[in-house]
Each structure stands twice: as C-alpha cells, then as structure tokens.
Design a protein around this motif. Structure first.
Motif, PDB file in Angstrom:
ATOM      1  N   ARG A 108     -19.799 -13.030   6.625  1.00 49.49           N
ATOM      2  CA  ARG A 108     -20.300 -11.788   5.815  1.00 49.49           C
ATOM      3  C   ARG A 108     -20.436 -10.476   6.764  1.00 49.49           C
ATOM      4  O   ARG A 108     -19.733  -9.504   6.680  1.00 49.49           O
ATOM      5  CB  ARG A 108     -21.858 -11.902   5.294  1.00 49.49           C
ATOM      6  CG  ARG A 108     -21.861 -12.644   3.728  1.00 49.49           C
ATOM      7  CD  ARG A 108     -23.286 -12.465   3.254  1.00 49.49           C
ATOM      8  NE  ARG A 108     -24.271 -12.892   4.204  1.00 49.49           N
ATOM      9  CZ  ARG A 108     -24.722 -14.191   3.984  1.00 49.49           C
ATOM     10  NH1 ARG A 108     -24.242 -15.055   3.334  1.00 49.49           N
ATOM     11  NH2 ARG A 108     -25.818 -14.616   4.708  1.00 49.49           N
ATOM     12  N   ARG A 162     -16.787  -9.769   7.408  1.00 46.99           N
ATOM     13  CA  ARG A 162     -16.285  -8.963   6.166  1.00 46.99           C
ATOM     14  C   ARG A 162     -16.787  -7.453   6.276  1.00 46.99           C
ATOM     15  O   ARG A 162     -16.169  -6.524   6.032  1.00 46.99           O
ATOM     16  CB  ARG A 162     -16.575  -9.661   4.853  1.00 46.99           C
ATOM     17  CG  ARG A 162     -15.913 -11.011   4.587  1.00 46.99           C
ATOM     18  CD  ARG A 162     -16.027 -11.225   3.219  1.00 46.99           C
ATOM     19  NE  ARG A 162     -17.310 -11.562   2.757  1.00 46.99           N
ATOM     20  CZ  ARG A 162     -18.268 -10.759   1.851  1.00 46.99           C
ATOM     21  NH1 ARG A 162     -17.944  -9.834   1.375  1.00 46.99           N
ATOM     22  NH2 ARG A 162     -19.351 -11.376   1.872  1.00 46.99           N
ATOM     23  N   ARG A 186      -7.642  -5.790   4.218  1.00 44.48           N
ATOM     24  CA  ARG A 186      -8.064  -6.005   2.852  1.00 44.48           C
ATOM     25  C   ARG A 186      -7.864  -7.413   2.677  1.00 44.48           C
ATOM     26  O   ARG A 186      -8.771  -8.328   2.285  1.00 44.48           O
ATOM     27  CB  ARG A 186      -7.418  -5.229   1.944  1.00 44.48           C
ATOM     28  CG  ARG A 186      -8.328  -4.953   0.488  1.00 44.48           C
ATOM     29  CD  ARG A 186      -7.630  -4.141  -0.330  1.00 44.48           C
ATOM     30  NE  ARG A 186      -7.996  -2.801   0.273  1.00 44.48           N
ATOM     31  CZ  ARG A 186      -6.915  -1.956   0.348  1.00 44.48           C
ATOM     32  NH1 ARG A 186      -5.761  -2.296   0.657  1.00 44.48           N
ATOM     33  NH2 ARG A 186      -7.319  -0.870   0.937  1.00 44.48           N
ATOM     34  N   PRO A 187      -6.580  -7.938   3.032  1.00 39.34           N
ATOM     35  CA  PRO A 187      -6.363  -9.343   2.867  1.00 39.34           C
ATOM     36  C   PRO A 187      -7.220 -10.191   3.712  1.00 39.34           C
ATOM     37  O   PRO A 187      -7.763 -11.417   3.254  1.00 39.34           O
ATOM     38  CB  PRO A 187      -4.770  -9.613   3.325  1.00 39.34           C
ATOM     39  CG  PRO A 187      -4.252  -8.191   3.129  1.00 39.34           C
ATOM     40  CD  PRO A 187      -5.503  -7.313   3.393  1.00 39.34           C
ATOM     41  N   SER A 244     -10.247  -9.556   4.649  1.00 35.11           N
ATOM     42  CA  SER A 244     -11.404  -9.492   4.012  1.00 35.11           C
ATOM     43  C   SER A 244     -11.484 -10.556   2.785  1.00 35.11           C
ATOM     44  O   SER A 244     -12.672 -11.473   2.538  1.00 35.11           O
ATOM     45  CB  SER A 244     -12.065  -8.235   3.487  1.00 35.11           C
ATOM     46  OG  SER A 244     -12.158  -7.588   4.478  1.00 35.11           O
ATOM     47  N   LYS A 245     -10.553 -10.477   1.831  1.00 34.94           N
ATOM     48  CA  LYS A 245     -10.539 -11.500   0.782  1.00 34.94           C
ATOM     49  C   LYS A 245     -10.530 -13.100   1.305  1.00 34.94           C
ATOM     50  O   LYS A 245     -11.116 -13.938   0.753  1.00 34.94           O
ATOM     51  CB  LYS A 245      -9.151 -11.184   0.053  1.00 34.94           C
ATOM     52  CG  LYS A 245      -9.360  -9.967  -0.546  1.00 34.94           C
ATOM     53  CD  LYS A 245      -8.098  -9.904  -1.500  1.00 34.94           C
ATOM     54  CE  LYS A 245      -7.985  -8.582  -2.265  1.00 34.94           C
ATOM     55  NZ  LYS A 245      -6.757  -8.185  -2.986  1.00 34.94           N
ATOM     56  N   ALA A 246      -9.737 -13.142   2.245  1.00 31.63           N
ATOM     57  CA  ALA A 246      -9.745 -14.624   2.862  1.00 31.63           C
ATOM     58  C   ALA A 246     -11.062 -15.189   3.371  1.00 31.63           C
ATOM     59  O   ALA A 246     -11.571 -16.286   3.390  1.00 31.63           O
ATOM     60  CB  ALA A 246      -8.519 -14.570   4.097  1.00 31.63           C
ATOM     61  N   LEU A 293     -13.981 -13.991   2.479  1.00 33.64           N
ATOM     62  CA  LEU A 293     -14.880 -14.077   1.194  1.00 33.64           C
ATOM     63  C   LEU A 293     -14.685 -15.379   0.447  1.00 33.64           C
ATOM     64  O   LEU A 293     -15.405 -16.143   0.133  1.00 33.64           O
ATOM     65  CB  LEU A 293     -14.507 -12.976   0.190  1.00 33.64           C
ATOM     66  CG  LEU A 293     -15.344 -13.194  -1.070  1.00 33.64           C
ATOM     67  CD1 LEU A 293     -16.842 -13.114  -1.017  1.00 33.64           C
ATOM     68  CD2 LEU A 293     -14.986 -11.884  -2.123  1.00 33.64           C
ATOM     69  N   LYS A 294     -13.380 -15.753   0.392  1.00 32.02           N
ATOM     70  CA  LYS A 294     -13.032 -16.901  -0.110  1.00 32.02           C
ATOM     71  C   LYS A 294     -13.604 -18.123   0.708  1.00 32.02           C
ATOM     72  O   LYS A 294     -13.864 -19.274   0.046  1.00 32.02           O
ATOM     73  CB  LYS A 294     -11.574 -17.375  -0.251  1.00 32.02           C
ATOM     74  CG  LYS A 294     -11.071 -18.385  -0.777  1.00 32.02           C
ATOM     75  CD  LYS A 294      -9.482 -18.472  -1.007  1.00 32.02           C
ATOM     76  CE  LYS A 294      -8.855 -17.385  -1.869  1.00 32.02           C
ATOM     77  NZ  LYS A 294      -7.441 -17.464  -1.857  1.00 32.02           N
ATOM     78  N   GLU A 339     -17.323 -18.461  -0.016  1.00 32.88           N
ATOM     79  CA  GLU A 339     -17.545 -19.057  -1.177  1.00 32.88           C
ATOM     80  C   GLU A 339     -17.271 -20.742  -1.160  1.00 32.88           C
ATOM     81  O   GLU A 339     -18.278 -21.539  -1.680  1.00 32.88           O
ATOM     82  CB  GLU A 339     -16.836 -18.615  -2.190  1.00 32.88           C
ATOM     83  CG  GLU A 339     -17.221 -16.884  -2.539  1.00 32.88           C
ATOM     84  CD  GLU A 339     -16.326 -16.348  -3.550  1.00 32.88           C
ATOM     85  OE1 GLU A 339     -15.226 -17.014  -4.061  1.00 32.88           O
ATOM     86  OE2 GLU A 339     -16.653 -15.168  -4.033  1.00 32.88           O
ATOM     87  N   GLN A 355      -2.353 -15.059   6.308  1.00 29.53           N
ATOM     88  CA  GLN A 355      -3.764 -14.566   5.829  1.00 29.53           C
ATOM     89  C   GLN A 355      -4.441 -13.538   6.566  1.00 29.53           C
ATOM     90  O   GLN A 355      -5.166 -12.725   6.204  1.00 29.53           O
ATOM     91  CB  GLN A 355      -4.707 -15.841   5.523  1.00 29.53           C
ATOM     92  CG  GLN A 355      -4.437 -16.781   4.211  1.00 29.53           C
ATOM     93  CD  GLN A 355      -5.442 -17.749   4.038  1.00 29.53           C
ATOM     94  OE1 GLN A 355      -6.357 -17.758   4.772  1.00 29.53           O
ATOM     95  NE2 GLN A 355      -4.935 -18.656   3.328  1.00 29.53           N
TER      96      GLN A 355
END
Length: 836
Positions: A198, A201, A400-401, A403-405, A407-408, A411, A536
């Motif tokens: 976190r 990110r 941005r990509p 950050s998505k990686a 976050l994934k 999770e 990524q």
C-alpha cells in the motif's frame, strides 16, 4: 572678439567635445555588479511530503551463533544451487515437472525425511517393546547381584543422564525462545506485506501531487523577484546618484567658486576705483596745506633766536608729499564692462541644479513605475508557463501499470497470508505443548535422580527396600514413558518445520542474498508472460530487475530507471529562456532619461564670459603696489612734531618756544586728521590690490575650465546615467535569471531524484528479505534445530534413565566377595518388597 579675449566659442566647443569623448570611452558606470549576497541563494526547504518506506536492518542478537550454526547445517544438507530448470518448468508448465527432478534437488531433505520416518517408527516400537518387557518384569527391574563396580557404574549413569538432561534443557530453552521470536515477528512481518504494498502504491499515486507541489514552489523565486522589484527603481536611482555625485558636486563647487570670484572681484574693483580717487583728491587737498606748513616751520627754524634748530632744519625742508595715486591705472573701463553683473542668481541656480541632481532616486521611482508593474505581469505569465511542467509530466503514465500490479499482488497475497498466520498459530501451540512435555520429562529426570540418589544415601543394605529410591526409579520410568509416547509427535513437528524453514533458507534466502533470484527473473523465458516483471514494472527493454534494483538502491529515480528522457526531454522543458524571455526582454528594452540636469543657465554662462572678458587681468596692479610703497608724506609728520617739541624745551626765548609748540601741534593735527585717514585708505586699497593681483593671472584659465567642466558634466550626466541604468538593469536581470535557473535546476533534480524516486521499491525488497530471512526464517530454523536436538537426545536419555532405574531399587541377592569371584548367598526377600 577682442585680441585679449579669454574664452572663444571654438575653444569651448573643443573642450566640451574632448571631455564628452572621454566620458563615452571611460564611462563612470564601468564597475562590475555587486557580489551576490547570501540572500541570492534560494532555499527550497519544504519539499513535497514524500512517502518513505522505512528501511529495516538485521538486529544483532545473542542467538546469532545458533543462527549461523543452523545455516551452516542447511548448507550442508542442501548443497545444490538454485534449480533454474526445475523452477522454469514448474512456473511455465507445472504438469510436466518430474518427481525425479524434485527428489534430485531435495536429496538432502529426502535423507532427513528417511531419518525422521525411521525415528517415528523405531522409537514408538521400542517403547512398546519396553512396555512388554516391563510387563514381563525384565526391563527396569532390579539388579540380581551386587558387584563392586556398581557404584562406579551408577555414578557414570548419573553423569550421562545429567549431561543429556542439561543438553535437552538448553535445547528446549532455545526452542522456547526462538518459538516466541517467530510468533513475535510473524504477525508484524505478515502485516508488513500489504502495508508495504500500500505504501508503494501511495508513493506512486503521489507522484502527480509531488510534481504539482514542486511546480507550486515557483512561489519562492516569484516572491523573491517581486521583493527585488520593489526596491529596483530606488536602487537604480541611488546607484546613478552615488556614481555621479562626485563629478556633479565638483562641478557645482567649481561653479560656486567662480560665482564667488565674480562677486568678490566686482567688490574689490569698486573699492579700488573709489579709494584711488579718494586718495588723489586727498593729496590735492593736502598739498597746499603741507607746503604752507613747511614754509612756516623752515622760517621758524631758520630764525637766529632758535637755539640748536639747525639740526632739524634739513628734515623740515624735505617735508613733501609722497605717493601720487593720480598716476595709477584707472579701472573704470573694467567696471563699465562689469556693470549690471551678475545678472543671474548663481546661488539659486546652484541650489536648483543640486536639487535636481539629488532628486534622481525619486525620479527613477517615478519613471520606472510602469515597467515594474509590467514585470510583475510577466512573472504571473511565467507562473502559468511553469504549470505546464506538471500538466505535461509523463511519469504517471508509467507508474499506473505498476500501481495496478502492486494492487493485484496485495489482493492475491491476503489468502496466503491468512493461511500462513493460521499455520503459525498451530505451530506455536504444538511447539509450546511439546516443549512443555519435554520440560516435564526433564522434571521427571531431575526428580528421579534426586530421590534415587537420596534413597541410596539412606539405604544401609543394598537389598533393603527404600521408598525414596523406589520413587526416584518410578519418576525416571515416567519420563521414559513420556519420551516414548510423544517422541513421534516431536519428530513430526521438527520435520514439518524443518522442511518449510530449510527450503525457505536454501531456496529463497540464500539465493536472495547472492542475487541469484534476480538473475533468474531477468533471464528471458524463466517466467510466464503473466509474471513478466519487466513488463509489469514498465522497465525499458534493455533493462532488467537486477540493474533496476541496483539503480534504485543507489538513489536513482524512476526517471532514470525508466529512461523517460528518451520520450520526454525534461531539460528542454526546464530551460530558463522559456519562462524568463519576456521578463528579460522588457528589462533590456527599458530606457529612461534620468540625468537631464542643468547646472549653468545661459545668463549665468554669459555673466562668467563677460567677467573673463572684462579686462580684470589687464589692469597693472604693480603700479598700485609701487605707489603703496611710498608714504603719504615723505617726512614723517609725527617724527618732525616730536623734534619740534624737543627743541621747545631747549629754547630760552619764550616767543620762539611758543611758536615751536604751535607748529608741533599743527603737525600733529595734520597727521591725525589727514595723513592717518589716507593711510587707512591705502591699507584698504592694498587688500583689494592683493586679491585682484592674485586672481587676475588665473582668471581666464579658471573661468574657461569652469565653463568647460560644467558643459562637460551637463553632457555626460544623461549619457552616464543611461549607462549606469543599463548596467544596473543588466545586473538585476542576471540576478533574477539566476533565481529562475536555481528554481528550474531544483525542479529537475527533485523530479528526477525525489518526487519520482524508486528507492522505496529497493527498500521494500530489502525489507522483505530482512523480515522473511533475518526475522522469521532464522528463529524458525533455530526452533526446529533446537527441538530436533531435544528429540534426538531423548534416545540416550531413555537408555540412561532405564539403566539408572535398576540402581535405585534393592538388589535381589547380596554378593559375598571371595577373592576375585562373587557368590550369592541365599536371601529371603522382605515381605514389604514392592514389585512393579
């Protein structure tokens, strides 16, 4: 003009032209800019509040030797390097992984598994056999005969059992401590995974905000420049005034001196003219009276009745007038030329010129008010241009990509982290229970050895029953039973934790430290497309995770790691002329007439020229000085009067004496009334002649120099004022451009290194290794190692405890020693003997 003219128009123009050329070639404003003060360096102290990942480090511990021993043991067990082929196959095609490959890599662990399986089977079987023997009264019973060596054997068994108990105690203590450390580090370590993800990110999400905050710091140079603009006009005026005041004040002082010379010369000329006429008139009046007085005195002294008068007769006969001022040159022509001068008020003229020059700072403030206002507008437009840096900054498109990686990953990690937490809770409970059982076994050993030894000390006959010794034997057997009963659980827990912790250490941590994992990830084809870290993380094609990690760890920013300068030329966007061109051009184009000062008006100039042409220097002042050397009367009237008074006292004839006294009084009256007044006029005339004679030889030169200097200063003031204005504005422009350059350089450095720093990514990786390997894996492996020591030392513990049990019970047959042989006499057992 006249042949004796002191100043010609052509000569004045040549002098003015020469001085003006000198002023242009040697400007007064040729000084360098003032050195920058400490305030010329901007301080950008409040950088954007970047989110930092706190770096974790391995904390030295008293258990470090144990950790090192465990790692050495694991290196001995697992000597194979990172299985790149096996991992590549497992990640890309899990179904094609062969068991033989896994067994070959995990051969050391397979051997350990075989040992654990053997232990798991053999120890319980041995325990069941021991129970069967006990039921048949063959194991752990009594000694059948007393031998002399029993004491030595008993002490040896006690020492061995004490040693094994001590080893088990130390091991179980280490197991307890390391188990608690694992428990204490596991929860924050597991919590650090999503927390770090976190934070990363948030760090990436804050890049646009950080860029905007950096752009907003343009307020620092803007405020500084506005502050400088507030004092620019007065500073320019003061600089012009300060650099030109010496020249201007000198010219004004020279002009004031010439005006004084004009006034004073006119005054003395008038005195000269009036005094010379008065002296000539007084001489004409004195001449008949003096002649008559001489005639009477000579006649009296020549009288025969006058005693001793012949000595004074010659002096009386020489009584004549001296200086004749009717012969001196006339100054009426000069006075006629100077009539009506001065026609101008030189004092007011000088006061006005001085006031005009001293008002240059206020004039500069007035003339530069509009350009200062326009410069403030240019600064506002420059701020709008600086905002374009934040609007066009491309880094968010790359982050941005990532950050998505992240976050994934956050999770997907949650279920695994919960399972790890649950497994750790079970491990801690099982470890605590089994360590407590080991402590119970140790307690049985201690109690058994203590009671047994005490019973032996109280027993007189080896065949006698002693309850404390029997109780000691039973405690030892209880410990043996517990060891047989829980040893298989211990070995299972040891192997399970060993298998997990050992592989983490040898497969992950060891290769993480030597960067073999990074090399595996960097090798093309090792990872499936879904796990392509380079793609990524938006790394450039010629880059890899290892190089990116090294660059990030050394403090490089994402800008450098991603090589964004290939697609976005930040230096081009941070060039100073792009933002300060209008500001610089406006200052460069500004002009103002700040040096238009009139020191000498035309009527004043005409007065000085008339003064120079008046002929003051043509008067023969030497004639005046020559006449002033002559007395008013050639013979001193006072001296002659005193001589007559002396002769009066010597006379016998009263008539002659009376006449001498009367003549003496008449001479004194003439001296005091006429001659002294003329002598006062001569003294006054001498002052004027002395002043005019000193001034006259240099009058033309001084007036010429004054007029030329005044004209030159009036011509130079606007030129040099403009030059100083250009110099001051140039210095100001360079100073303010340095503020622009400082800010833009700081923007470039901050955007490259601070706002878009990738050091948190490297720190997060290092923290992961510290948490997993140093804070969890090390105590985890030390736990199973310590617990394994306890488990394996239970085998000699069982053997020594069972052997020692017989020594704490009564001997069945008493031995009688006959030489080297022992016989067993018949012994009736006691009724109170207990049998197990």
């Amino acid at each position: 003009g006249a042949p004796g003219s002191l100043l010609s128009t052509a000569g004045a123009m040549r002098a003015v032209g020469f001085l003006l050329a000198w002023a242009l070639l040697h400007p007064a404003a040729s000084q360098q800019c003032h050195p920058s003060s400490p305030g010329g360096v901007l301080r950008f102290t409040d950088r954007h509040a970047e989110i930092r990942v706190p770096a974790l480090h391995r904390v030295p511990s008293s258990l470090d030797p144990l950790y090192g021993l465990v790692r050495s043991s694991l290196d001995l067990i697992q000597q194979n390097p990172l299985p790149t082929e096996l991992l590549r196959t497992a990640l890309n095609d899990p179904g094609s992984v062969r068991t033989s490959q896994v067994v070959q890599y995990e051969l050391g662990y397979v051997v350990c598994a075989a040992v654990a399986l053997l232990f798991t089977v053999a120890v319980p079987v041995a325990g069941m056999c021991f129970c069967y023997c006990r039921s048949r009264r063959r194991c752990g019973g009594r000694l059948r005969a007393h031998r002399r060596s029993l004491g030595c054997r008993r002490r040896c068994l006690l020492a061995c059992l004490s040693f094994t108990s001590l080893v088990i105690l130390i091991s179980v203590t280490c197991a307890f401590v390391t188990s608690q450390r694992v428990k204490g580090q596991m929860e924050p370590g597991l919590g650090a995974v999503p927390s770090t993800l976190r934070t990363l990110r948030q760090h990436l999400a804050n890049v646009p905000q950080g860029v905007q905050m950096v752009v907003d710091k343009f307020e620092v140079p803007r405020k500084q420049i506005i502050s400088d603009l507030g004092g620019l006009s007065r500073s320019v005026g003061l600089s012009i005034h300060g650099q030109l005041k010496a020249m201007t004040y000198a010219a004004l002082e020279d002009l004031q001196d010439r005006a004084g010379d004009l006034q004073t010369s006119l005054h003395h000329l008038q005195i000269l003219h009036r005094t010379a006429r008065a002296l000539a008139a007084a001489r004409a009046e004195l001449e008949p009276a003096l002649r008559e007085r001489r005639h009477r005195v000579v006649a009296l002294l020549d009288d025969p009745r006058c005693t001793s008068c012949a000595s004074v007769l010659g002096r009386a006969q020489s009584l004549e007038l001296g200086a004749d001022y009717s012969k001196v040159p006339s100054v009426e022509k000069v006075l006629k030329a100077l009539a009506g001068l001065p026609r101008s008020d030189f004092a007011e003229m000088i006061r006005q010129g001085n006031g005009t020059f001293n008002s240059i700072p206020e004039l500069a403030v007035e003339r530069m008010a509009q350009v200062i206002q326009d410069l403030r507008g240019d600064l506002a437009r420059a701020a709008e241009k600086v905002q374009s840096i934040a609007d066009g900054f491309p880094l968010p498109d790359y982050t941005r990509p990532v950050s998505k990686a992240l976050l994934k990953a956050e999770e997907r990690s949650q279920p695994y982290l919960r399972e790890v937490e649950r497994f750790e809770r079970y491990r801690w409970i099982a470890g605590t229970v089994l360590c407590s059982i080991i402590l119970l076994i140790l307690a049985c050993n201690v109690m058994g050895m203590a009671l047994g030894a005490y019973g032996l000390s109280k027993r007189e006959d080896p065949s006698d029953y002693e309850c404390r010794g029997e109780a000691g034997a039973k405690f030892l057997l209880v410990g043996v039973g517990l060891a047989f009963l829980f040893s298989w659980l211990l070995i299972l827990l040891v192997f399970a934790t060993f298998l997990v912790g050992g592989n983490i250490q040898t497969l992950v941590c060891r290769n993480w430290v030597n960067h073999e994992i990074y090399k595996f990830i960097d090798t093309p084809g090792n990872l499936p497309p879904s796990m392509n870290i380079t793609h990524q993380l938006n790394l450039r094609r010629d880059s890899n995770l290892s190089s990116a990690y090294r660059e990030c760890k050394s403090g490089a920013g994402l800008w450098e790691v991603l090589q964004l300068d290939r697609s976005y030329d930040l230096d081009e966007h941070l060039k100073t002329p792009k933002y300060a061109a209008d500001f610089q051009k406006r200052l460069g184009d500004f002009t103002a007439n700040l040096g238009d000062v009139r020191l000498l008006r035309s009527e004043g100039r005409q007065d000085l020229e008339t003064f120079a042409r008046s002929g003051v220097d043509e008067v023969d002042y030497g004639r005046f000085q020559e006449e002033m050397k002559n007395p008013v009367v050639q013979t001193s009237l006072a001296g002659l009067a005193r001589n007559l008074e002396g002769l009066q006292k010597m006379q016998r004839n009263s008539t002659v004496a009376g006449r001498l006294a009367a003549e003496a009084r008449a001479l004194w009256h003439m001296q005091n009334s006429t001659v002294q007044s003329q002598e006062a006029l001569v003294a006054k005339l001498g002052e004027s002649v002395q002043f005019l004679s000193r001034l006259a030889p240099h009058l033309k030169e001084r007036v010429k120099r004054t007029l030329a200097t005044t004209a030159s200063v009036e011509a130079r003031l606007p030129v040099q004022a403009q030059q100083i204005l250009r110099q001051e504005l140039g210095c100001f422009t360079r100073k303010e451009l340095r503020y622009f350059a400082q800010y833009l350089n700081w923007v470039g450095q901050t955007l490259r290194e601070d706002v878009a720093s990738c050091q948190p990514l490297a720190t997060a990786l290092d923290n992961g290794r510290v948490i997993l390997c140093d804070r969890i894996a090390d105590p985890w492996n030390a736990f199973w190692f310590s617990l394994g020591c306890c488990t394996f030392f239970l085998i000699p513990n069982i053997i020594f405890a069972v052997r020692l049990t017989k020594h704490f019970r009564p001997i069945r047959n008493r031995l009688i020693s006959t030489g080297s042989e022992e016989t067993c006499p018949f012994h009736i057992p006691r009724v109170t003997a207990l049998k197990l």
